[in-house]
Design an enzyme around this catalytic site. Structure first.
Site, PDB file in Angstrom:
ATOM      1  N   ASP A   1      74.739 156.599  44.635  1.00 37.83           N
ATOM      2  CA  ASP A   1      75.273 155.618  45.584  1.00 37.83           C
ATOM      3  C   ASP A   1      76.780 155.450  45.445  1.00 37.83           C
ATOM      4  O   ASP A   1      77.479 155.206  46.423  1.00 37.83           O
ATOM      5  CB  ASP A   1      74.553 154.272  45.411  1.00 37.83           C
ATOM      6  CG  ASP A   1      74.604 153.786  43.978  1.00 37.83           C
ATOM      7  OD1 ASP A   1      75.660 153.296  43.564  1.00 37.83           O
ATOM      8  OD2 ASP A   1      73.595 153.913  43.275  1.00 37.83           O
TER       9      ASP A   1
ATOM     10  N   ASN B   1      74.512 132.227  46.322  1.00 40.88           N
ATOM     11  CA  ASN B   1      74.797 133.651  46.142  1.00 40.88           C
ATOM     12  C   ASN B   1      76.225 133.910  46.617  1.00 40.88           C
ATOM     13  O   ASN B   1      76.544 133.621  47.772  1.00 40.88           O
ATOM     14  CB  ASN B   1      73.802 134.466  46.974  1.00 40.88           C
ATOM     15  CG  ASN B   1      74.112 135.957  47.004  1.00 40.88           C
ATOM     16  OD1 ASN B   1      73.682 136.636  47.918  1.00 40.88           O
ATOM     17  ND2 ASN B   1      74.838 136.467  46.040  1.00 40.88           N
ATOM     18  N   GLY B   2      77.069 134.438  45.730  1.00 37.31           N
ATOM     19  CA  GLY B   2      78.459 134.743  46.092  1.00 37.31           C
ATOM     20  C   GLY B   2      79.422 134.157  45.077  1.00 37.31           C
ATOM     21  O   GLY B   2      78.998 133.603  44.061  1.00 37.31           O
TER      22      GLY B   2
ATOM     23  N   CYS C   1      73.407 137.525  43.343  1.00 37.38           N
ATOM     24  CA  CYS C   1      72.256 136.655  43.137  1.00 37.38           C
ATOM     25  C   CYS C   1      71.388 136.727  44.378  1.00 37.38           C
ATOM     26  O   CYS C   1      71.782 137.293  45.396  1.00 37.38           O
ATOM     27  CB  CYS C   1      72.698 135.206  42.955  1.00 37.38           C
ATOM     28  SG  CYS C   1      73.738 134.940  41.509  1.00 37.38           S
TER      29      CYS C   1
ATOM     30  N   SER D   1      68.985 153.883  44.371  1.00 38.00           N
ATOM     31  CA  SER D   1      69.828 153.717  45.559  1.00 38.00           C
ATOM     32  C   SER D   1      70.509 155.001  46.012  1.00 38.00           C
ATOM     33  O   SER D   1      71.150 155.006  47.064  1.00 38.00           O
ATOM     34  CB  SER D   1      70.845 152.602  45.334  1.00 38.00           C
ATOM     35  OG  SER D   1      71.325 152.649  44.026  1.00 38.00           O
TER      36      SER D   1
ATOM     37  N   TYR E   1      74.426 149.835  48.149  1.00 42.81           N
ATOM     38  CA  TYR E   1      73.833 149.690  46.819  1.00 42.81           C
ATOM     39  C   TYR E   1      73.037 148.413  46.589  1.00 42.81           C
ATOM     40  O   TYR E   1      71.922 148.463  46.084  1.00 42.81           O
ATOM     41  CB  TYR E   1      74.946 149.785  45.765  1.00 42.81           C
ATOM     42  CG  TYR E   1      74.474 149.533  44.351  1.00 42.81           C
ATOM     43  CD1 TYR E   1      73.674 150.453  43.676  1.00 42.81           C
ATOM     44  CD2 TYR E   1      74.819 148.365  43.686  1.00 42.81           C
ATOM     45  CE1 TYR E   1      73.234 150.209  42.384  1.00 42.81           C
ATOM     46  CE2 TYR E   1      74.391 148.120  42.388  1.00 42.81           C
ATOM     47  CZ  TYR E   1      73.603 149.044  41.743  1.00 42.81           C
ATOM     48  OH  TYR E   1      73.172 148.806  40.471  1.00 42.81           O
TER      49      TYR E   1
ATOM     50  N   CYS F   1      86.843 146.518  48.066  1.00 46.10           N
ATOM     51  CA  CYS F   1      86.889 147.276  46.813  1.00 46.10           C
ATOM     52  C   CYS F   1      87.238 148.753  47.062  1.00 46.10           C
ATOM     53  O   CYS F   1      87.549 149.481  46.116  1.00 46.10           O
ATOM     54  CB  CYS F   1      85.566 147.152  46.064  1.00 46.10           C
ATOM     55  SG  CYS F   1      84.131 147.436  47.096  1.00 46.10           S
TER      56      CYS F   1
ATOM     57  N   GLY G   1      69.334 140.083  40.779  1.00 43.43           N
ATOM     58  CA  GLY G   1      69.735 139.373  39.568  1.00 43.43           C
ATOM     59  C   GLY G   1      68.601 139.321  38.577  1.00 43.43           C
ATOM     60  O   GLY G   1      67.498 138.916  38.928  1.00 43.43           O
TER      61      GLY G   1
ATOM     62  N   CYS H   1      79.539 142.266  53.467  1.00 45.36           N
ATOM     63  CA  CYS H   1      79.810 143.224  52.372  1.00 45.36           C
ATOM     64  C   CYS H   1      79.189 144.580  52.689  1.00 45.36           C
ATOM     65  O   CYS H   1      77.970 144.718  52.759  1.00 45.36           O
ATOM     66  CB  CYS H   1      79.227 142.674  51.072  1.00 45.36           C
ATOM     67  SG  CYS H   1      79.240 143.868  49.721  1.00 45.36           S
TER      68      CYS H   1
END
Ligand code: SF4
Length: 475
Positions: free
Chosen positions: A359, A111-112, A8, A296, A255, A450, A36, A249
């Site tokens: 990306d 956001n998160g 977001c 990207s 990206y 990730c 978003g 992050c």
């Protein structure tokens, strides 16, 4: 094109005088639209009266000039663009959330994702709380509201709440007299602020949104920091919660963020170019042209070209008037949309050995279709380079890097993926090269969960996705 959706974007305005703050938020949200596209909203504060409007859809569709006029002038406002990584895609889940409480009112945009939202929500429900949405944001607003009852100020309530909520959250909170910007103690999601010529303070997820309203960047909100904007000035609160190693992050650079943004002192465009340079060093390949997948993959393709000396070419024309690929409800229409969205420039690739830089590779279906398109346009070889390492684990911090069964790198070896996407060769960015794309004194303070399966927080025992709805990936 990596089949991932962003989280977001948040935006806030504090102006010393009454003005058309709704329009400022509109431009800011427009600049953050890439974060978003499902819903958006604005709340304007006019001397303590809150006027709000939110709906599903893109900023330009939701906010007509009539809607903006209805929001009226004010001296504060908050806004939000949403892609729902938890909570379904319904109007009720659109933000900002407005709460009337014992000591006043509050608007909040987030956001998160929290990693303990489920436990907090469960215990609040057991106390009799009733939730109107399925989003983490309502959980945060409940926690702040409960703490507000026993606090002397909204910022004290926010500070107390940071001892309860855990995970990723960049927040803008608005009370009748204050705008508050908050970043979680590990700083997963970006948040910064700046100032315009008429001394209006702007808070935004990314610096590109400051640029869009002519605000000069002042600084990032630090991990764990609360910044309070009032008519008396700007106050920072830092010494209230336990310090943690930063976990910004890393995928924001690869990206999520816009290339013209700068996050924690690092240009996103330059970081992507460095990823391309690393790819060229790690996977030298004989070819005639390097192309990138818009948008990207373009910066990394440029970096690959500059490092390798292989000419850079424009391989695709992107149709700018189509909504994001992944809004499609089904796989078939998603594939059709890929074709509509990207068209190959055959003059660039016909009869050529092509290096295609993207990306990242998530499910692999988009990569396979693009490789096929290039071959149909006459490319003699297609070598695919991913500017991110293989995804091997989910994300719990506000993105939809989803369960392992949907990540192609969890199910197949690199040579099997190469076969599946129809490439002549396939190269991923080495996990150790992530630190090289950042090139910053905080280089160890990044989340790579990730790509490694290692996280700095507890892993949520249940997510809202599990509880309230089908997984996004099951669509
Ligand atoms: S797990 Fe991946 S996408 Fe999620 S915050 Fe960490 S680096 Fe970013």
């Amino acid at each position: 094109m990596s089949q991932l959706r962003e989280e977001c974007g948040v935006f806030g305005v504090f102006s010393p005088q009454k003005q058309d703050v709704a329009s400022l938020v509109y431009y800011g949200l427009f600049a953050l639209q890439h974060r978003g596209q499902e819903s958006c909203g604005i709340v304007v504060n006019d001397d303590g009266l809150f006027h709000d409007y939110k709906d599903t859809g893109l900023v330009q569709d939701v906010f007509t000039s009539d809607h903006l006029k209805l929001l009226e002038e004010g001296n504060m406002a908050v806004g939000h663009v949403r892609y729902g990584t938890t909570g379904s895609n319904e109007r009720s889940n659109a933000q900002p959330i407005v709460v009337n409480h014992h000591k006043g009112r509050m608007a909040l945009a987030h956001n998160g994702n929290l990693v303990n939202a489920y436990q907090i929500r469960q215990s609040l429900e057991e106390e009799g709380c009733i939730f109107h949405t399925t989003s983490d944001t309502e959980v945060i607003s409940y926690v702040i509201t409960k703490n507000r009852v026993k606090s002397s100020s909204i910022e004290e309530a926010v500070s107390l709440s940071m001892n309860t909520i855990d995970g990723a959250y960049s927040l803008v909170v608005m009370s009748p007299s204050k705008l508050i910007a908050v970043r979680d103690k590990r700083g997963y999601r970006p948040l910064c602020y700046g100032i315009t010529d008429d001394e209006t303070y702007i808070v935004a997820s990314e610096t590109c949104a400051l640029d869009s309203v002519g605000a000069k960047f002042i600084r990032e909100i630090e991990p764990g920091e609360i910044v309070v904007f009032t008519k008396d000035g700007v106050r920072s609160i830092k010494e209230h919660c336990k310090k943690e190693k930063p976990q910004i992050c890393i995928f924001e650079y690869i990206y999520f963020a816009r290339p013209d943004s700068v996050i924690d002192g690092i240009s996103v465009h330059e970081a992507r170019k460095r990823a391309g340079v690393c790819l060229a060093l790690e996977h030298p390949t004989d070819a005639d042209v390097v192309i990138g997948v818009p948008d990207s993959g373009l910066d990394a393709a440029l970096g690959y070209s500059q490092q390798s000396g292989i000419p850079y070419g424009i391989g695709f024309i992107k149709n700018k008037y189509i909504a994001r690929t992944f809004i499609s409800p089904g796989q078939k229409s998603r594939e059709n949309k890929v074709r509509i969205k990207l068209n190959v420039l055959s003059s660039t690739v016909k009869g050529k050995r092509v290096i295609l830089v993207d990306d990242s590779i998530v499910r692999g279906t988009t990569s396979a279709r693009i490789v096929k398109q290039l071959r149909e346009a006459g490319a003699t070889e297609v070598h695919v380079m991913s500017a991110a390492p293989p995804f091997i684990a989910p994300c719990y911090y506000g993105t939809d890097v989803d369960s392992k069964e949907n990540l192609i790198a969890c199910r197949y070896s690199i040579s099997e993926i190469k076969e599946k996407i129809g490439a002549d060769s396939l190269g991923y960015l080495n996990i150790d090269s992530l630190k090289n794309i950042i090139c910053h004194k905080n280089a160890t303070g990044f989340c790579k969960g990730c790509f490694t399966g290692e996280y700095a927080t507890q892993i949520p025992e249940k997510t809202n996705k599990d509880r309230f709805e089908k997984k996004i990936s099951e669509k």
